[in-house]
Design a protein around this motif. Sequence first.
Motif, short mmCIF file in Angstrom:
data_model
loop_
_atom_site.label_atom_id
_atom_site.label_comp_id
_atom_site.label_asym_id
_atom_site.label_seq_id
_atom_site.Cartn_x
_atom_site.Cartn_y
_atom_site.Cartn_z
N GLU A 95 0.83 -1.20 0.00
CA GLU A 95 0.00 0.00 0.00
C GLU A 95 0.87 1.26 0.00
O GLU A 95 0.55 2.24 -0.67
N ALA A 96 1.99 1.22 0.73
CA ALA A 96 2.92 2.36 0.72
C ALA A 96 3.51 2.55 -0.68
O ALA A 96 3.67 3.68 -1.14
N GLU A 97 3.82 1.44 -1.36
CA GLU A 97 4.32 1.54 -2.74
C GLU A 97 3.26 2.15 -3.65
O GLU A 97 3.57 2.97 -4.52
N PHE A 98 2.00 1.77 -3.46
CA PHE A 98 0.91 2.35 -4.23
C PHE A 98 0.84 3.87 -3.98
O PHE A 98 0.67 4.66 -4.92
N LEU A 99 1.00 4.30 -2.71
CA LEU A 99 0.97 5.71 -2.38
C LEU A 99 2.14 6.47 -3.01
O LEU A 99 1.98 7.59 -3.49
N VAL A 100 3.32 5.85 -3.03
CA VAL A 100 4.48 6.46 -3.69
C VAL A 100 4.18 6.65 -5.18
O VAL A 100 4.49 7.70 -5.76
N ASP A 101 3.56 5.66 -5.80
CA ASP A 101 3.17 5.78 -7.21
C ASP A 101 2.16 6.91 -7.40
O ASP A 101 2.23 7.66 -8.38
N ARG A 102 1.22 7.04 -6.48
CA ARG A 102 0.21 8.10 -6.59
C ARG A 102 0.89 9.47 -6.46
O ARG A 102 0.56 10.41 -7.16
N ILE A 103 1.85 9.59 -5.53
CA ILE A 103 2.57 10.84 -5.35
C ILE A 103 3.29 11.20 -6.65
O ILE A 103 3.26 12.35 -7.10
N LYS A 104 3.93 10.22 -7.27
CA LYS A 104 4.65 10.45 -8.53
C LYS A 104 3.70 10.79 -9.67
O LYS A 104 3.89 11.77 -10.39
N ASN A 105 2.65 9.99 -9.84
CA ASN A 105 1.75 10.17 -10.98
C ASN A 105 0.81 11.37 -10.83
O ASN A 105 0.53 12.05 -11.81
N ASP A 106 0.33 11.62 -9.63
CA ASP A 106 -0.65 12.69 -9.42
C ASP A 106 0.00 14.04 -9.13
O ASP A 106 -0.53 15.08 -9.52
N LEU A 107 1.14 14.03 -8.43
CA LEU A 107 1.76 15.28 -8.01
C LEU A 107 3.08 15.56 -8.72
O LEU A 107 3.61 16.67 -8.63
N GLY A 108 3.65 14.55 -9.38
CA GLY A 108 4.93 14.74 -10.06
C GLY A 108 6.11 14.82 -9.12
O GLY A 108 7.15 15.38 -9.45
N ILE A 109 5.99 14.22 -7.95
CA ILE A 109 7.03 14.25 -6.93
C ILE A 109 7.56 12.83 -6.72
O ILE A 109 6.79 11.90 -6.53
N SER A 110 8.88 12.68 -6.74
CA SER A 110 9.49 11.38 -6.47
C SER A 110 9.63 11.19 -4.96
O SER A 110 10.02 12.11 -4.25
N ALA A 111 9.30 10.00 -4.51
CA ALA A 111 9.39 9.68 -3.09
C ALA A 111 9.89 8.25 -2.96
O ALA A 111 9.94 7.50 -3.94
N GLY A 112 10.27 7.87 -1.76
CA GLY A 112 10.74 6.51 -1.50
C GLY A 112 10.18 5.99 -0.20
O GLY A 112 9.55 6.73 0.57
N ILE A 113 10.41 4.72 0.04
CA ILE A 113 9.91 4.07 1.26
C ILE A 113 11.10 3.67 2.11
O ILE A 113 12.09 3.13 1.61
N VAL A 114 11.00 3.96 3.40
CA VAL A 114 11.98 3.48 4.36
C VAL A 114 11.22 2.73 5.45
O VAL A 114 10.07 3.04 5.74
N ALA A 115 11.86 1.75 6.03
CA ALA A 115 11.23 0.98 7.10
C ALA A 115 11.64 1.59 8.44
O ALA A 115 12.81 1.87 8.67
N ARG A 116 10.66 1.80 9.28
CA ARG A 116 10.90 2.29 10.64
C ARG A 116 10.17 1.32 11.56
O ARG A 116 8.96 1.19 11.47
N THR A 117 10.90 0.66 12.39
CA THR A 117 10.38 -0.38 13.28
C THR A 117 9.54 -1.39 12.50
O THR A 117 8.46 -1.80 12.93
N GLY A 118 10.03 -1.76 11.32
CA GLY A 118 9.38 -2.77 10.51
C GLY A 118 8.15 -2.30 9.74
O GLY A 118 7.46 -3.09 9.11
#
Length: 177
Positions: A95-118
């Motif tokens: 779901e976080a990957e889906f949100l990163v895709d939405r941020i890129k496709n809808d807003l034109g902003i690149s983002a990434g995912i990091v794990a914090r406490t799993g």
Amino acid sequence: SRKPSKINGKINHEIENWGGEWTLSGHFYTVTHPEFLKLRQKWYQERKGMRALKIVPTDLRLTWRTAAIWMCDDGCNYYDRRHATLYTDGFSFSEAEFLVDRIKNDLGISAGIVARTGKPNIKIYGDEWFEFIERIKPFIPWNCLQYKCVNRRVKKTGPKSDTPFLVQRVESGRQNF
């Protein structure tokens, strides 16, 4: 209403422990509405005998207004480190990957995912961070939340220094340092 008492460091509302003091308080109640039920069904998966699971709707589309609300609710702006974090601990990595895709496709902003406490969290760095902050600013009119959109460009004092200093405050536009 009656002011609760403290017994052994714990708040107690029992009448027999009341110390005779009063406090001002207020209550409000809302009515249930079918629109709220629709939103709950969209954002939560009901599980029999268990707590509802928060989900990301597959038809989600982001706007700068929704990004600003998200940042105010579940975001943190680390302007001294030039990144923003959108906390998505309640969602799965997919779901976080889906949100990163939405941020890129809808807003034109690149983002990434990091794990914090799993758990997954979304990070936006550097110039992408600066643009993100600039674009959400118009949608954050409340003084109490302005700290969420501070946009200072900072530069480290040395190659491995932990002490940043302010180089220039840029109100609009993009500049590289």
